[in-house]
Design an enzyme around this catalytic site. Structure first.
Site, mmCIF file in Angstrom:
data_model
loop_
_atom_site.group_PDB
_atom_site.id
_atom_site.type_symbol
_atom_site.label_atom_id
_atom_site.label_comp_id
_atom_site.label_asym_id
_atom_site.label_seq_id
_atom_site.Cartn_x
_atom_site.Cartn_y
_atom_site.Cartn_z
ATOM 1 N N PRO A 128 0.816 -1.224 0.000
ATOM 2 C CG PRO A 128 -0.898 -1.596 1.545
ATOM 3 C CD PRO A 128 0.383 -2.189 1.032
ATOM 4 C CD GLN A 336 -14.538 9.354 -31.450
ATOM 5 O OE1 GLN A 336 -14.532 9.115 -30.249
ATOM 6 N NE2 GLN A 336 -15.282 10.297 -31.982
ATOM 7 C CG HIS A 338 -16.801 -0.109 -32.569
ATOM 8 N ND1 HIS A 338 -15.448 -0.240 -32.759
ATOM 9 C CD2 HIS A 338 -17.317 -1.357 -32.755
ATOM 10 C CE1 HIS A 338 -15.157 -1.502 -33.027
ATOM 11 N NE2 HIS A 338 -16.265 -2.198 -33.041
ATOM 12 C CD GLU A 363 5.286 -6.784 -15.037
ATOM 13 O OE1 GLU A 363 6.419 -6.775 -15.523
ATOM 14 O OE2 GLU A 363 4.500 -7.733 -15.130
ATOM 15 C CB SER A 366 3.750 6.152 -18.781
ATOM 16 O OG SER A 366 3.041 5.244 -19.581
HETATM 17 C C1 LIG Z 1 -4.389 -4.744 -11.873
HETATM 18 C C2 LIG Z 1 -3.043 -4.577 -11.261
HETATM 19 C C3 LIG Z 1 -2.191 -5.683 -11.195
HETATM 20 C C4 LIG Z 1 -0.937 -5.558 -10.576
HETATM 21 N N1 LIG Z 1 -0.156 -6.677 -10.425
HETATM 22 C C5 LIG Z 1 0.973 -6.597 -9.653
HETATM 23 C C6 LIG Z 1 1.706 -7.790 -9.326
HETATM 24 O O1 LIG Z 1 1.394 -8.888 -9.773
HETATM 25 N N2 LIG Z 1 2.749 -7.669 -8.471
HETATM 26 C C7 LIG Z 1 3.137 -6.476 -7.938
HETATM 27 O O2 LIG Z 1 4.098 -6.448 -7.172
HETATM 28 N N3 LIG Z 1 2.474 -5.322 -8.272
HETATM 29 C C8 LIG Z 1 1.401 -5.365 -9.109
HETATM 30 N N4 LIG Z 1 0.694 -4.222 -9.396
HETATM 31 C C9 LIG Z 1 1.131 -2.949 -8.841
HETATM 32 C C10 LIG Z 1 1.649 -1.981 -9.874
HETATM 33 O O3 LIG Z 1 2.915 -2.374 -10.319
HETATM 34 C C11 LIG Z 1 1.621 -0.591 -9.216
HETATM 35 O O4 LIG Z 1 0.264 -0.211 -9.159
HETATM 36 C C12 LIG Z 1 2.427 0.420 -9.975
HETATM 37 O O5 LIG Z 1 3.797 0.113 -9.899
HETATM 38 C C13 LIG Z 1 2.198 1.865 -9.455
HETATM 39 O O6 LIG Z 1 2.235 1.922 -8.070
HETATM 40 P P1 LIG Z 1 1.023 2.670 -7.287
HETATM 41 O O7 LIG Z 1 -0.228 2.063 -7.779
HETATM 42 O O8 LIG Z 1 1.299 2.600 -5.831
HETATM 43 O O9 LIG Z 1 1.083 4.160 -7.787
HETATM 44 P P2 LIG Z 1 1.997 5.341 -7.195
HETATM 45 O O10 LIG Z 1 3.410 4.885 -7.116
HETATM 46 O O11 LIG Z 1 1.374 5.890 -5.980
HETATM 47 O O12 LIG Z 1 1.901 6.409 -8.368
HETATM 48 C C14 LIG Z 1 0.834 7.360 -8.488
HETATM 49 C C15 LIG Z 1 1.206 8.302 -9.621
HETATM 50 O O13 LIG Z 1 2.405 9.031 -9.287
HETATM 51 C C16 LIG Z 1 3.379 8.842 -10.301
HETATM 52 N N5 LIG Z 1 4.730 8.804 -9.709
HETATM 53 C C17 LIG Z 1 5.149 8.091 -8.643
HETATM 54 N N6 LIG Z 1 6.456 8.294 -8.429
HETATM 55 C C18 LIG Z 1 6.889 9.163 -9.383
HETATM 56 C C19 LIG Z 1 8.141 9.765 -9.704
HETATM 57 N N7 LIG Z 1 9.250 9.499 -9.019
HETATM 58 N N8 LIG Z 1 8.190 10.613 -10.760
HETATM 59 C C20 LIG Z 1 7.081 10.873 -11.498
HETATM 60 N N9 LIG Z 1 5.870 10.340 -11.244
HETATM 61 C C21 LIG Z 1 5.775 9.496 -10.205
HETATM 62 C C22 LIG Z 1 3.036 7.513 -10.952
HETATM 63 O O14 LIG Z 1 3.579 7.385 -12.238
HETATM 64 C C23 LIG Z 1 1.506 7.582 -10.929
HETATM 65 O O15 LIG Z 1 1.063 8.346 -12.020
HETATM 66 C C24 LIG Z 1 -0.535 -4.305 -10.072
HETATM 67 C C25 LIG Z 1 -1.374 -3.194 -10.182
HETATM 68 C C26 LIG Z 1 -2.609 -3.323 -10.755
HETATM 69 C C27 LIG Z 1 -3.513 -2.124 -10.814
#
Ligand SMILES: Cc1cc2nc3c(=O)[nH]c(=O)nc-3n(C[C@H](O)[C@H](O)[C@H](O)COP(=O)(O)OP(=O)(O)OC[C@H]3O[C@@H](n4cnc5c(N)ncnc54)[C@H](O)[C@@H]3O)c2cc1C
Length: 380
Positions: A128, A336, A338, A363, A366
């Protein structure tokens, strides 16, 4: 340079496509609506050798490479993003972590059953409070005699609620930051280990995304994967390969969205002719097809480099960044094309639109890919 697939690769694509259209396509809508995990299909994929494409035959794999793995993922994701995601997390995250960092005993114990689909794998890094900043892991592992005792909560784990084998990262030495994180393999049924809440998602709804919880979970000391303190560094290597898989998975969904839009544009008539005869629609199709080609070339380059055992961190980050953003643009234009029907569940366009959004997030977002790429460029 070679831009041709081999006869075997062409045959592999044909086989996977036929399987996906016969065994996956008829069920996609129901799985999506009910968030139903496709257990039987995953088993069949294992029997067909599609869950161990990149691993050697002596470990139960298909003995092929990342090019073939990309082909399999494209063809599965072209029909259903969820199935592609399940295969990607199982293969290039869980199994591959054991393959690249595990010892011989662990490889022999886990890879044949994972590659054959007799067991399903998940890989759990995210927490989290530790997403993009994955080194902020809080889950802990404390050595007690011949065991490690894990405590903590992981989140967003693909296959987390279904998996038999979990590779999870936990802190073994808090004073050493990212060099104090280690990887462990935990089996379903171990006391103190259980999946938590399952996420109710926008897309890829047939895949399972769950919390993974550890409560005084004691595992044998031999379940440490790789060296103590190197779990995070190994995870970065795992993610290099994972980015090829997410790029291929993105390409597959983009291909599916494009095919659906092309087909629709030839049948839908307005102003007395198929909408494909309007230049506005033709330009959309031309842009979609061109961008998909470019994304696939970047992806196959990274896959080729992985197969040649070259360093490919930069190339896989570029492929993942571009392919995921192309998939989002293509699926958007697919809706779009469709028109109003793209907004309904009568056509597959809306599902691609929902499913592809994960490509730019999972993973490494962007933004994080751009960070990885820029770091390389500035270092050069
Ligand atoms: C459906 C799903 C499946 C997943 N499966 C796996 C899995 O199998 N195993 C696993 O370990 N994880 C998994 N994940 C986790 C996934 O890799 C993370 O959600 C992802 O890495 C982003 O982390 P966060 O969601 O905490 O977003 P945050 O890190 O909180 O990011 C929020 C926003 O801030 C931006 N941000 C954060 N830091 C920076 C920075 N330094 N510079 C610029 N922008 C930044 C991000 O790009 C994003 O836009 C999964 C996620 C989803 C939704």
């Amino acid at each position: 340079m070679e831009f041709e697939f081999t006869a075997e690769q062409i045959q592999l694509r044909k086989q996977v496509r036929e399987f996906a259209e016969a065994e996956i396509a008829p069920h996609v809508r129901r799985w999506d609506e009910h968030s139903e995990f496709p257990t039987e299909v995953v088993k069949k994929l294992g029997e067909l050798g599609y869950l161990g494409v990149i691993f050697p035959e002596e470990l139960g794999g298909a003995g092929l490479g990342y090019i073939e793995y990309a082909i399999v993922l494209e063809e599965l994701a072209r029909v259903d993003g969820s199935v592609g995601l399940i295969v990607a997390a199982h293969t290039s995250l869980c199994s591959n972590h054991i393959y690249i960092a595990g010892n011989d005993d662990q490889r022999r114990r886990y890879l044949p059953v994972l590659a054959g689909g007799r067991k399903l794998g998940c890989w759990s890094l995210t927490e989290p409070e530790a997403g993009s900043d994955a080194a902020g892991t809080r889950t802990s592992a404390v050595r007690k005699d011949n065991s490690w005792v894990l405590n903590g909560a992981k989140t967003f784990c693909t296959n987390g609620g279904q998996a038999d084998v979990c590779v999870a990262m936990a802190v073994t030495d808090r004073s050493r930051a990212s060099h104090g994180i280690s990887a462990f393999v935990i089996e379903k049924g171990t006391a103190g280990f259980r999946p938590g809440r399952k996420e109710d998602k926008l897309g890829c709804r047939a895949s399972d995304t769950s919390e993974v919880l550890f409560n005084d979970c004691a595992i044998p000391a031999g379940n440490l994967v790789g060296n103590e303190g190197e779990g995070f560094v190994d995870s970065l290597r795992v993610l290099d390969g994972g980015r090829i898989s997410i790029a291929s998975w993105s390409n597959g969904m983009a291909m599916g969205a494009y095919d659906a839009a092309l087909k629709y544009s030839k049948h839908r008539k307005q102003f007395g002719k198929p909408i494909s005869e309007f230049q506005a629609i033709q330009w959309k199709l031309a842009d979609m097809s061109t961008e998909i080609d470019a994304a696939r070339l970047l992806t196959y380059r990274a896959a080729w480099m992985a197969d040649k055992k070259m360093r490919y961190t930069l190339e896989s980050a570029k492929a993942k960044l571009f392919a995921s953003e192309v998939a989002v643009r293509v699926a958007n234009e697919g809706v779009q094309i469709h028109g109003g029907y793209g907004f309904t569940k009568d056509y597959p366009a809306e599902k691609y639109y929902r499913d592809v959004k994960l490509c730019t997030i999972g993973e490494g977002t962007s933004e994080i890919q751009r960070l990885v790429i820029a770091r390389h460029l500035l270092r050069e």
